[in-house]
Design an enzyme around this catalytic site. Structure first.
Site, PDB file in Angstrom:
ATOM      1  N   GLY A  27       2.237   2.492  10.710  1.00 26.01           N
ATOM      2  CA  GLY A  27       3.190   3.610  10.893  1.00 26.01           C
ATOM      3  C   GLY A  27       4.133   4.016  11.990  1.00 26.01           C
TER       4      GLY A  27
ATOM      5  N   GLU B 281      -7.250   5.305   7.750  1.00 24.16           N
ATOM      6  CA  GLU B 281      -6.404   6.527   7.956  1.00 24.16           C
ATOM      7  C   GLU B 281      -7.957   7.061   6.859  1.00 24.16           C
ATOM      8  OE1 GLU B 281      -3.379   5.235   5.586  1.00 24.16           O
ATOM      9  OE2 GLU B 281      -2.502   5.589   7.658  1.00 24.16           O
TER      10      GLU B 281
ATOM     11  N   GLU C 227      -5.429  -4.931  10.749  1.00 18.04           N
ATOM     12  CA  GLU C 227      -4.248  -3.897  11.184  1.00 18.04           C
ATOM     13  C   GLU C 227      -4.982  -2.800  11.877  1.00 18.04           C
ATOM     14  OE1 GLU C 227      -2.211  -2.673   6.991  1.00 18.04           O
ATOM     15  OE2 GLU C 227      -4.370  -1.649   7.134  1.00 18.04           O
TER      16      GLU C 227
ATOM     17  N   LYS D  33      -0.267   4.254  -0.108  1.00 18.68           N
ATOM     18  CA  LYS D  33      -0.246   5.384   0.408  1.00 18.68           C
ATOM     19  C   LYS D  33      -0.365   6.682  -0.533  1.00 18.68           C
ATOM     20  CE  LYS D  33      -0.187   3.471   5.162  1.00 18.68           C
ATOM     21  NZ  LYS D  33      -0.160   3.169   6.363  1.00 18.68           N
TER      22      LYS D  33
ATOM     23  N   ASN E  94       0.642  -1.396   0.092  1.00 24.06           N
ATOM     24  CA  ASN E  94      -0.035   0.390   0.322  1.00 24.06           C
ATOM     25  C   ASN E  94       0.681   1.070   0.386  1.00 24.06           C
ATOM     26  OD1 ASN E  94      -1.699   2.494   0.183  1.00 24.06           O
ATOM     27  ND2 ASN E  94      -1.899   1.275   2.634  1.00 24.06           N
TER      28      ASN E  94
ATOM     29  N   SER F  20       3.416  -1.932  10.300  1.00 19.26           N
ATOM     30  CA  SER F  20       4.861  -2.227  11.136  1.00 19.26           C
ATOM     31  C   SER F  20       5.245  -2.532  10.441  1.00 19.26           C
ATOM     32  CB  SER F  20       5.125  -1.662  12.181  1.00 19.26           C
ATOM     33  OG  SER F  20       4.333   0.434  12.327  1.00 19.26           O
TER      34      SER F  20
ATOM     35  N   HIS G  63      -9.844   0.910   4.786  1.00 15.95           N
ATOM     36  CA  HIS G  63      -8.824   1.478   5.956  1.00 15.95           C
ATOM     37  C   HIS G  63      -8.907   2.656   7.061  1.00 15.95           C
ATOM     38  CE1 HIS G  63      -4.118   2.723   6.792  1.00 15.95           C
ATOM     39  NE2 HIS G  63      -3.531   1.263   6.028  1.00 15.95           N
TER      40      HIS G  63
END
Ligand code: 13P
Length: 260
Positions: free
Chosen positions: A176, A100, A170, A11, A9, A216, A98
């Site tokens: 991150g 985010e 996730e 991003k 991904n 991560s 996701h």
């Protein structure tokens, strides 16, 4: 038997030129070292990079995915992209839900469910993300959170369709941050998701769903994560932007696949 699937991904990173170089480099490295075959690899770049990355991947085994979609074929939805557009750009997969998108753009399980159904109607395979925040984990609400997301995003989707999906666990606190879930924490949640699948859709569907871990993942921790019984690959953010790291992660998945 379930395949191992490793997806990058990207991003909101890179541009058409640097994205094409990265995709070409990943392709060349994977073809040279041949860890493929046992592992399916996908790259999910930002929308404007799809044509150049698709070109770099033409004729290879590496698949292409979008990072989001809007659940309508076309129309007055400024700034959005539909499933037919992604499919026409060469995508076989799309990341949906996701954290985010949930966190920054307020996406709810009900909206994600619409997207999942739209993707399936257009033969795009969704990679559906779910996972708890640190606060939810500390309050011992991780499973409850994931179960609510699971039921919400999969509402009214039949078992045959679910059997083809990828679900990505996730944990938000691991994305991150450099703070990965331990293999035990990942397996616990993946095992729980497999149980939810089994009780809702039956064992054969449950056994066919690929459960990716994301958060991560790097060259050092991938092998231990992929060695877990219900971890069938990874959704990789930062490390997917570095060819050698991504290759190490794909190699770790290939090794795990050989042992199953
Ligand atoms: P990182 O690998 O950078 O933690 O990102 C994980 C992720 O969000 C993949 O979708």
């Amino acid at each position: 038997m379930r395949p191992y699937i490793v997806a990058g991904n990207w991003k909101m990173n890179l541009d058409a030129r640097s994205g094409q170089s990265l995709a070409s480099e990943i392709r060349a490295t994977l073809e040279q070292t041949h860890p493929g075959g046992l592992v399916r690899v996908l790259l999910c770049p930002p929308f404007p990079l799809l044509p150049s990355v698709a070109e770099a991947l033409t004729g290879s085994d590496i698949g292409l995915g979008g990072q989001n979609l809007y659940p309508a074929d076309n129309g007055a939805f400024t700034g959005e992209v539909s499933a037919p557009m992604l499919a026409a750009a060469g995508c076989s997969h799309v990341i949906l839900g996701h954290s985010e998108r949930r966190g920054y753009f307020g996406e709810t399980d009900a909206f994600i469910n619409k997207k999942v159904r739209h993707a399936l109607a257009h033969k795009l395979l969704p990679i559906i993300c779910m996972g708890e925040t640190l606060e939810q984990r500390e309050q011992d609400k991780a499973r409850q959170t994931v179960e609510t997301q699971f039921r919400g995003v999969l509402k009214d989707i039949d078992g045959d369709s679910v059997g083809n999906l990828i679900l990505a666990y996730e944990p938000v606190w691991a994305i991150g941050t450099g703070k990965t879930a331990t293999p035990k924490q990942a397996q616990e949640m993946h095992g729980f998701i497999r149980t939810l699948l089994s009780s809702t859709y039956g064992d054969s569907v449950a056994q066919s769903v690929v459960l990716q871990y994301g958060g991560s993942v790097n060259a050092d921790n991938a092998a231990d994560l992929f060695a877990q019984e219900d971890v069938d690959g990874g959704l990789i953010g930062g490390a997917s932007l570095r060819t050698q790291d991504f290759l190490s992660i794909v190699t770790a998945a290939a090794e795990a696949a050989k042992r199953t």
